[in-house]
Design a protein around this motif. Sequence first.
Motif, PDB file in Angstrom:
ATOM      1  N   UNK A   1       0.835  -1.191   0.000  1.00  0.00           N
ATOM      2  CA  UNK A   1       0.000   0.000   0.000  1.00  0.00           C
ATOM      3  C   UNK A   1       0.874   1.246   0.000  1.00  0.00           C
ATOM      4  N   UNK A   2       0.428   2.257  -0.736  1.00  0.00           N
ATOM      5  CA  UNK A   2       1.117   3.538  -0.704  1.00  0.00           C
ATOM      6  C   UNK A   2       2.174   3.730  -1.779  1.00  0.00           C
ATOM      7  N   UNK A   3       2.346   2.754  -2.682  1.00  0.00           N
ATOM      8  CA  UNK A   3       3.371   2.915  -3.729  1.00  0.00           C
ATOM      9  C   UNK A   3       3.061   4.119  -4.615  1.00  0.00           C
ATOM     10  N   UNK A   4       1.804   4.195  -5.073  1.00  0.00           N
ATOM     11  CA  UNK A   4       1.436   5.287  -5.973  1.00  0.00           C
ATOM     12  C   UNK A   4       1.580   6.647  -5.321  1.00  0.00           C
ATOM     13  N   UNK A   5       1.136   6.753  -4.052  1.00  0.00           N
ATOM     14  CA  UNK A   5       1.243   8.022  -3.329  1.00  0.00           C
ATOM     15  C   UNK A   5       2.706   8.407  -3.140  1.00  0.00           C
ATOM     16  N   UNK A   6       3.536   7.433  -2.720  1.00  0.00           N
ATOM     17  CA  UNK A   6       4.949   7.714  -2.488  1.00  0.00           C
ATOM     18  C   UNK A   6       5.635   8.171  -3.762  1.00  0.00           C
ATOM     19  N   UNK A   7       5.366   7.472  -4.865  1.00  0.00           N
ATOM     20  CA  UNK A   7       5.969   7.872  -6.149  1.00  0.00           C
ATOM     21  C   UNK A   7       5.523   9.275  -6.541  1.00  0.00           C
ATOM     22  N   UNK A   8       4.261   9.586  -6.305  1.00  0.00           N
ATOM     23  CA  UNK A   8       3.755  10.917  -6.652  1.00  0.00           C
ATOM     24  C   UNK A   8       4.419  12.001  -5.813  1.00  0.00           C
ATOM     25  N   UNK A   9       4.604  11.741  -4.528  1.00  0.00           N
ATOM     26  CA  UNK A   9       5.295  12.706  -3.664  1.00  0.00           C
ATOM     27  C   UNK A   9       6.745  12.904  -4.130  1.00  0.00           C
ATOM     28  N   UNK A  10       7.449  11.808  -4.408  1.00  0.00           N
ATOM     29  CA  UNK A  10       8.841  11.916  -4.859  1.00  0.00           C
ATOM     30  C   UNK A  10       8.920  12.738  -6.136  1.00  0.00           C
ATOM     31  N   UNK A  11       8.045  12.414  -7.077  1.00  0.00           N
ATOM     32  CA  UNK A  11       8.049  13.128  -8.355  1.00  0.00           C
ATOM     33  C   UNK A  11       7.838  14.616  -8.149  1.00  0.00           C
ATOM     34  N   UNK A  12       6.851  14.961  -7.323  1.00  0.00           N
ATOM     35  CA  UNK A  12       6.530  16.372  -7.100  1.00  0.00           C
ATOM     36  C   UNK A  12       7.686  17.103  -6.416  1.00  0.00           C
ATOM     37  N   UNK A  13       8.316  16.452  -5.425  1.00  0.00           N
ATOM     38  CA  UNK A  13       9.445  17.069  -4.720  1.00  0.00           C
ATOM     39  C   UNK A  13      10.583  17.376  -5.688  1.00  0.00           C
ATOM     40  N   UNK A  14      10.962  16.398  -6.501  1.00  0.00           N
ATOM     41  CA  UNK A  14      12.105  16.590  -7.400  1.00  0.00           C
ATOM     42  C   UNK A  14      11.762  17.553  -8.536  1.00  0.00           C
ATOM     43  N   UNK A  15      10.513  17.549  -8.967  1.00  0.00           N
ATOM     44  CA  UNK A  15      10.104  18.526  -9.995  1.00  0.00           C
ATOM     45  C   UNK A  15      10.191  19.939  -9.447  1.00  0.00           C
ATOM     46  N   UNK A  16       9.801  20.114  -8.183  1.00  0.00           N
ATOM     47  CA  UNK A  16       9.881  21.453  -7.597  1.00  0.00           C
ATOM     48  C   UNK A  16      11.317  21.847  -7.246  1.00  0.00           C
ATOM     49  N   UNK A  17      12.244  20.895  -7.314  1.00  0.00           N
ATOM     50  CA  UNK A  17      13.666  21.213  -7.217  1.00  0.00           C
ATOM     51  C   UNK A  17      14.241  21.584  -8.581  1.00  0.00           C
ATOM     52  N   UNK A  18      13.429  21.513  -9.628  1.00  0.00           N
ATOM     53  CA  UNK A  18      13.864  21.943 -10.946  1.00  0.00           C
ATOM     54  C   UNK A  18      14.328  20.835 -11.875  1.00  0.00           C
ATOM     55  N   UNK A  19      14.091  19.563 -11.496  1.00  0.00           N
ATOM     56  CA  UNK A  19      14.538  18.449 -12.324  1.00  0.00           C
ATOM     57  C   UNK A  19      13.408  17.961 -13.225  1.00  0.00           C
ATOM     58  N   UNK A  20      13.807  17.448 -14.390  1.00  0.00           N
ATOM     59  CA  UNK A  20      12.834  16.873 -15.311  1.00  0.00           C
ATOM     60  C   UNK A  20      12.548  15.447 -14.877  1.00  0.00           C
ATOM     61  N   UNK A  21      11.291  15.172 -14.558  1.00  0.00           N
ATOM     62  CA  UNK A  21      10.927  13.887 -13.970  1.00  0.00           C
ATOM     63  C   UNK A  21      10.138  13.018 -14.943  1.00  0.00           C
ATOM     64  N   UNK A  22      10.349  11.714 -14.809  1.00  0.00           N
ATOM     65  CA  UNK A  22       9.510  10.724 -15.466  1.00  0.00           C
ATOM     66  C   UNK A  22       8.978   9.802 -14.397  1.00  0.00           C
ATOM     67  N   UNK A  23       7.732   9.373 -14.520  1.00  0.00           N
ATOM     68  CA  UNK A  23       7.143   8.498 -13.504  1.00  0.00           C
ATOM     69  C   UNK A  23       6.351   7.390 -14.188  1.00  0.00           C
ATOM     70  N   UNK A  24       6.663   6.156 -13.824  1.00  0.00           N
ATOM     71  CA  UNK A  24       5.934   4.996 -14.342  1.00  0.00           C
ATOM     72  C   UNK A  24       5.194   4.351 -13.183  1.00  0.00           C
TER      73      UNK A  24
END
Length: 543
Positions: A79-102
């Motif tokens: 449980x929580x894989x999708x939420x965790x991946x979404x949080x990670x993606x958002x954090x790194x995107x707001x640090x200015x990195x180009x993100x990909x998420x599968x």
Amino acid sequence: MLPVSNISTTGKAMRPQTEYEMALLVLKERGMQDAILKRYMPEPPRDTVFQHTRNCLKWIGITLDEIDKLSVIHVAGTKGKGSTCSYVESILRHHGYKTGCFSSPHTVDYRERICINGQMVSKDVFSSAFWHVYEKLLLSKGPNDRMPSMFCLVLLVAIYIFVRVEEVDVAIIEVGVGGQFDQTNVIRRPVVCGITALHLDHQDVLGNTIGEIAWHKAGIFKKGVPAVTTPQSSHCAMEVLVNSANERECPLFVAPPLNESQLGEGLCLGIAGGKQLYNAALAVQLARIWLQDKNGLGHSQKERKAYQGPLSDVADIPELSTSKLSAEMMTGLVNTRLAGRAQIMRKGNVTYYLDGAHTTGSMEQCAQWFQDEATKEQSTIHMGKPRHAVPHLHYLKDCGFRVAAFCPSVVSTSARGHFVDHLSLTYDPADANQRAAQQVEDWEAILSSRPTGQPNVCNGDASADPACLSASFTSTVSALWWASLGKNVSLEALARADLRMDGGGLRGGAVEVPDVDAAHVQVLVTGSMLMAGGAIKLLDAKE
């Protein structure tokens, strides 16, 4: 582009209009073939999965060296894989990195499985990449080589987009099922691995004990690659993670939950629910370790110690603390969104609460979230649309529902072709409808065993706790319209079309809406991600 056969979904041949729709139908057909093979053919040895995935990568022209250069954060768990991946993606995107998420499965749109910078790829990008990969596979594989599964095919498309089309800075990869034998484990050198909460799920594949499931999840651990787990409720699961980390010489850490005060006054996580403090904390640590690696920063003394030798006990797992969150981390956490997870939509005088809970643990959290949010509106009527089996339904019995509608995860029976993202080619109407009708009986049995005069959680008033009217339907739209007391007029035409075609409700002959006097209606939609996604699709449709 290679031709694809038309697939019958409603008794008539469905003729896709675009390359994107054709791609979805090929994927759905692939999924149907996977199900048939699983039922009637012996499963290939699990240790051949990676070789076949590597072969597929070679056939589409991507080398393992290219995969190794892809900067990956790999996430497994129950449980929580999708939420965790979404949080990670958002954090790194707001640090200015180009993100990909599968990630998988999708909720509303199939393209949610492949996102760039927090947005699902366009239909043109998806279809172009899909047909490139699909044609390469057909032309390059040998005559005796099998095509990849549906999941593996989408993974190949995602890797192709991340590596060749978008050239992302970081790829957040969510495991499909398990980890040890999952196709995503073709990744040999992730930057960091994460393990979310572990529970019993997919027992037919992963085993019947939490220890067996933990072993599968820990299969993504790699030598010298840091791994972070959320605190597990099972000591056995933690022991298995420790043993696996020691065997693979993998430094293991634990991420304690965040404190709401760390987000700042008046701020809250972008995804609602108490368990999100655990998912967000894990995401913070995964992002922090990735940033350290990206920027060539050193590790803390506690982290360096973890790299020096094996752990002797669960108590020895180093705990990573987050005393202060950076502005980018707070912004990323607050702005994270995930469709179908603790989502609220308002349409006139109807409020819809949507959550794709489908296990006992997630259903318990869903019930608590709904009770908390519904109480805030101070409405006197509560509607429910639970779907799953008896253990899950028990968590909803004290919510004070006035009506409960049960149905398969089929958006519409009369217009299935208009909801290509939610087609299931393995859908058996007779079996699905029988289960929906059975769930009505299960629900009514649960309510009848409830002590008389027990207050419902939402309004605390036992005297105002009337009987719940229950019915089953053949589609989401007819159940949703009925449970909304007909107040959402945008659903009526399609709902009535389904009811006419299917002869009304499956149990009780419910064709007209319940005669319940309510100025405002609250509807809980839960039971599966596919159902929640179909409901969102209906509610987002232009009237």
